[in-house]
Every structure is written in structure tokens, then in C-alpha cells.
Design a protein around this motif. Structure first.
Motif, mmCIF file in Angstrom:
data_model
loop_
_atom_site.group_PDB
_atom_site.id
_atom_site.type_symbol
_atom_site.label_atom_id
_atom_site.label_comp_id
_atom_site.label_asym_id
_atom_site.label_seq_id
_atom_site.Cartn_x
_atom_site.Cartn_y
_atom_site.Cartn_z
ATOM 1 N N LEU A 143 -30.910 33.689 -32.490
ATOM 2 C CA LEU A 143 -30.312 32.281 -31.694
ATOM 3 C C LEU A 143 -28.381 32.877 -31.756
ATOM 4 O O LEU A 143 -28.078 32.530 -31.172
ATOM 5 N N LEU A 144 -28.114 33.164 -33.278
ATOM 6 C CA LEU A 144 -26.949 32.700 -33.676
ATOM 7 C C LEU A 144 -26.500 34.158 -33.322
ATOM 8 O O LEU A 144 -25.165 34.242 -32.976
ATOM 9 N N ARG A 168 -15.254 43.438 -37.477
ATOM 10 C CA ARG A 168 -14.414 43.815 -36.415
ATOM 11 C C ARG A 168 -13.491 42.960 -35.893
ATOM 12 O O ARG A 168 -12.241 43.595 -35.470
ATOM 13 N N LEU A 169 -13.954 41.772 -35.605
ATOM 14 C CA LEU A 169 -13.919 40.529 -34.987
ATOM 15 C C LEU A 169 -12.705 40.311 -35.682
ATOM 16 O O LEU A 169 -11.281 40.140 -34.666
ATOM 17 N N LEU A 174 -20.314 34.352 -27.121
ATOM 18 C CA LEU A 174 -19.116 34.652 -27.148
ATOM 19 C C LEU A 174 -17.492 36.143 -28.067
ATOM 20 O O LEU A 174 -16.719 35.728 -27.108
ATOM 21 N N GLU A 175 -18.645 36.636 -27.263
ATOM 22 C CA GLU A 175 -17.112 38.016 -28.279
ATOM 23 C C GLU A 175 -17.450 38.328 -26.403
ATOM 24 O O GLU A 175 -15.754 38.718 -26.583
ATOM 25 N N ALA A 206 -16.967 34.029 -32.500
ATOM 26 C CA ALA A 206 -17.684 34.681 -32.420
ATOM 27 C C ALA A 206 -17.864 35.569 -33.798
ATOM 28 O O ALA A 206 -19.751 35.341 -34.546
ATOM 29 N N ALA A 207 -16.916 35.418 -34.337
ATOM 30 C CA ALA A 207 -17.450 36.348 -35.961
ATOM 31 C C ALA A 207 -17.708 35.748 -36.684
ATOM 32 O O ALA A 207 -18.714 35.208 -37.424
ATOM 33 N N GLY A 208 -17.090 33.621 -36.574
ATOM 34 C CA GLY A 208 -18.163 33.145 -37.339
ATOM 35 C C GLY A 208 -19.656 33.147 -37.278
ATOM 36 O O GLY A 208 -20.654 32.771 -38.168
ATOM 37 N N ALA A 209 -20.067 33.021 -36.190
ATOM 38 C CA ALA A 209 -21.803 33.227 -35.097
ATOM 39 C C ALA A 209 -22.266 34.979 -36.083
ATOM 40 O O ALA A 209 -23.058 33.357 -36.479
#
Length: 423
Positions: free
Chosen positions: A368-369, A411-412, A376-377, A385-388
Motif C-alpha cells: 500500500l505504501l 533516487r528521489l 506521489l512520484e 514519495a521518498a518518505g513513503a
């Protein structure tokens, strides 16, 4: 292993359910019969490599397994528990005979009834899987334990509990009508679980366990042969073939996960794709469409696209819409969210993902995450997105998936990658 040894191994695995089914139907003692068949298989593996395969390999195995069963019954520790029951189940003359001709050969194949027995709804899912792989698949307890990354003793206990649970089920029989349809559904579900564990292992250092997926495909081919008119079984087989066709491209040379959109499609198995597409194309028009057929159709759309950008996402979304009509399934909804995002934009997909966050089955699931991070990306929200991705990595139980999600986050953000030895 030489080609001849492979052929013997394949033959033994093919004959396992037939021999066990014959013994259980004759004697009715599943646990004793299963042990006897395992001993017969071991004897055959050793003898046939030296002396060659007998003219009637099935009859040879039935005879030897019956001898082993008699030895068990006659043993001092088993006699009080089993001899009376066995005497009621079979003529004493058969019990006392050790001649190869004493156990008549029959053309009856009890493999489907054996699958029904192993996948009885009264058993837990892990027990059904373990018993099916051992009794029908012919795998040893050690092989099953290795595939599921658990100690052999743990798997032995699981198999033993399952055998004890079916001990009181009586003689082998095939249910009819609605009960038969329900039991077929249970068998399909067990084979689906085995395949999924092989295609994406829930734990361990490797992304996949190819042996499990191959066994699931083999057993599903067997099930289709035994139930040729069942369209959902055909759909399940097509789904497995179309999915497994991508296996070689799912990891890079270092063994790292490669997502579908980034895979080298030249590495996909075109023969499996052709077989799967042909099977689902012939199956869909035949009768009532079910979930496995729809999932196979979705897999076919992906497999027939020459590159990721050529994927017919509106068709994928339409198929997911039909699939959701079979009842709430959070994983289906999660996959549909991606299709919605590809057709209507990431914001629409994120709305579906947000709704799933209240589902207790999915609220803390790493997929899900990971899906939320992906959308988000797509939307350009790199930090979120990076946090997720990082949170998804923390919750993933598969090491390759965990490394992949961590890499997406790096990468983000442009941060340094962690030491792989520590990841």
C-alpha cells in the motif's frame, strides 16, 4: 543430475498422487499410506537408476508401498492403533501377500479426490499447502521447508498436524454438485498461494523461489487434466503461465528487483506467453467468467505490449472494474488504483489508495505504501514519495523488495546509498 535421473524424478512426481490415491481408497488410512508411499518413492529412486524403470512403474510403486504399509501395521508400536482398522478396510489375504502380483493394478486415477482431501476447508491454509506439496507434489518435508524458509522440524510438525486432521476423513471420495465446485475453488486457491510464494517470496534473501512456482504450474496442469471443463482452472493456469513468463526479467544480474515498467521484455518467455494467451482466449468465451480468468486477461494485456508505454491501460482498468465486481478485495483495489492513475491521473489513483488506509488488512502493508509512493512520484511530489518508499521498505519482509524500495527513495532525494552489506 543426468537426463535419465531427471526423467525418473519427473515420473515419480507424476505418479505420486495416483499411487497415494490408490492406497488411500483401498485402506483408508491416509497418514500410514502417505508414509508408505514416501518410502516407496525413495526405493524407486534408488533402484530404478540402477535397474531401469519397470514396465509398469505405477504397479511397482503400489506394490512396494503396500508392502511398506503392511510392515508398518505389523510393527509392535503401530499394531494396536492400526491393525484392527486396516483389517476391516481390506482382505487379510492382501495384507499378508508380498508378491508383486498380489496388488492388482487399476486404471482408476484418484488424483483429483486426493487434491480435494489435501485442500479440505477444515484445514488451515498452511496445512493445505504443506500437505498438497508432499502428498500430491511428491516433495519431501525438507524440500518444502527449504522452499518456505522454515526449519525442517517446523514443516514436519505442520505436515503431521495436517495428516492427523484428515485421518478421520474416511475413504477417498469426490464430492458432487455444489460441494464439488466449492472444493475445486479451495484447490485452486491453494495452488494460487503456492505459485505466489514462488513468484514473490514473502521472506528471505531471494526475490523468487522458482521451484514452488514450477510445482504450482505442474499441479495446475494436472488439475486441468482432471477437471477439463472447469474454466476457472484454465484461467488460473493461464494466469500462472503469463505471470511466470516474466520471471527472468524481474531481477537484474545482481539479483535486484526490476519493476514491470522497467523490465527488458526481450527476456520474457514468449512460448509461455503464447500458451497463456491462447488458453485464456479460448477459455473466456466458453462460460461464466471468474476472477482467475480476469486476472489472466489483465496479465495478457501487459504481456502483449511491446513496451510499457504501449500498455492498453483503459482495457486493464475495465478488466479491474469487472474483477472488483466479484467482491471486495483490497489487493485488487490497490492494483486498480494504479490503472486508474494511468488512465485518469495520479490524483484519482491516490484517492483510492487513501480509502484503503482505513482497511485493517492493508493499513500497514508495504505494498500500500509502495503504491502510494509510486503515485506521489508520478505527481511530482518527490519528498513525500521518498518518505513513503522508505516507510514501505521498513515494512517489507523480502530483502530484494526492501532494497528496491530503499533505492527508489534514494533516487528521489539524491542521498547516498546505504552500504549493501548492511541492507
Amino acid at each position: 543430475m543426468s537426463g535419465a535421473h531427471h526423467e525418473i524424478e519427473d515420473l515419480l512426481r507424476e505418479l505420486t498422487p495416483q499411487v497415494l490415491g490408490a492406497l488411500v481408497r483401498r485402506y483408508g488410512l491416509f497418514d500410514v499410506c502417505e508414509d508408505a508411499v514416501q518410502e516407496a518413492l525413495l526405493a524407486a529412486a534408488l533402484r530404478w537408476r540402477e535397474a531401469g524403470v519397470p514396465d509398469n512403474p505405477r504397479g511397482w510403486l503400489v506394490t512396494v508401498a503396500s508392502r511398506r504399509l503392511v510392515d508398518h501395521v505389523r510393527s509392535e508400536t503401530a499394531r494396536r492403533r492400526r491393525e484392527d482398522a486396516l483389517a476391516l478396510a481390506t482382505p487379510q489375504s492382501v495384507l499378508l501377500s508380498h508378491a508383486a502380483d498380489a496388488v492388482p493394478e487399476t486404471d482408476r486415477d484418484d488424483s483429483l479426490a486426493l487434491l480435494f482431501l489435501c485442500c479440505h476447508p477444515a484445514l488451515s491454509a498452511p496445512s493445505r499447502i504443506a500437505l498438497t506439496l508432499r502428498a500430491v507434489g511428491g516433495l519431501t518435508t525438507a524440500q518444502i521447508a527449504a522452499a518456505f524458509l522454515v526449519p525442517e522440524a517446523t514443516m514436519a510438525q505442520r505436515v503431521s498436524r495436517a495428516k492427523q486432521a484428515v485421518k478421520t476423513s474416511g475413504f477417498l471420495s469426490s464430492p458432487e454438485g455444489a460441494e464439488r465446485a466449492g472444493r475445486l475453488a479451495e484447490v485452486r486457491h491453494v495452488l494460487y498461494l503456492i505459485f505466489n510464494e514462488g513468484y514473490t517470496a514473502t521472506g528471505g534473501a531471494d526475490l523468487t523461489a522458482p521451484g514452488l512456482s514450477a510445482e504450482a504450474i505442474r499441479l495446475t496442469r494436472l488439475l486441468r487434466r482432471l477437471a477439463p471443463d472447469d474454466t476457472e482452472t484454465a484461467g488460473l493456469l493461464a494466469l500462472m503461465l503469463l505471470t511466470d513468463a516474466r520471471r527472468a526479467a524481474r531481477t537484474d544480474p545482481r539479483g535486484e528487483l526490476v519493476p514491470l515498467a522497467e523490465q527488458d521484455r526481450d527476456r520474457w518467455d514468449r512460448a509461455l506467453i503464447a500458451e497463456g494467451v491462447d488458453l485464456i482466449s479460448r477459455t473466456l468465451p466458453r462460460g461464466q467468467v471468474g476472477p482467475y480468468q480476469l486476472q489472466a486477461a489483465i496479465a495478457a494485456v501487459h504481456d502483449e505490449a511491446g513496451h510499457a508505454d504501449a500498455t492498453d491501460w483503459p482495457q486493464v482498468l475495465a478488466l479491474y472494474d469487472l474483477l472488483e465486481g466479484f467482491g471486495p478485495n483490497p489487493m485488487v483495489t490497490l492494483n486498480r488504483a494504479v490503472a486508474v492513475a494511468m488512465v485518469h491521473g495520479p490524483a484519482a489513483g491516490l484517492g483510492l489508495v487513501a480509502a484503503l488506509e482505513t482497511d485493517k488488512r492493508m493499513a500497514r502493508h508495504h505494498r500500500l505504501l509502495a503504491t502510494r509512493a509510486h503515485l506521489l512520484e508520478m505527481r511530482g511530489e518527490r519528498a513525500a514519495a521518498a518518505g513513503a518508499y522508505r516507510e514501505a521498505a521498513r515494512r517489507a519482509t523480502s530483502a530484494p523488495e526492501r532494497r528496491h524500495l530503499t533505492e527508489r527513495a534514494h533516487r528521489l532525494t539524491g542521498s547516498a546509498r546505504p552500504d549493501p552489506a548492511r541492507g
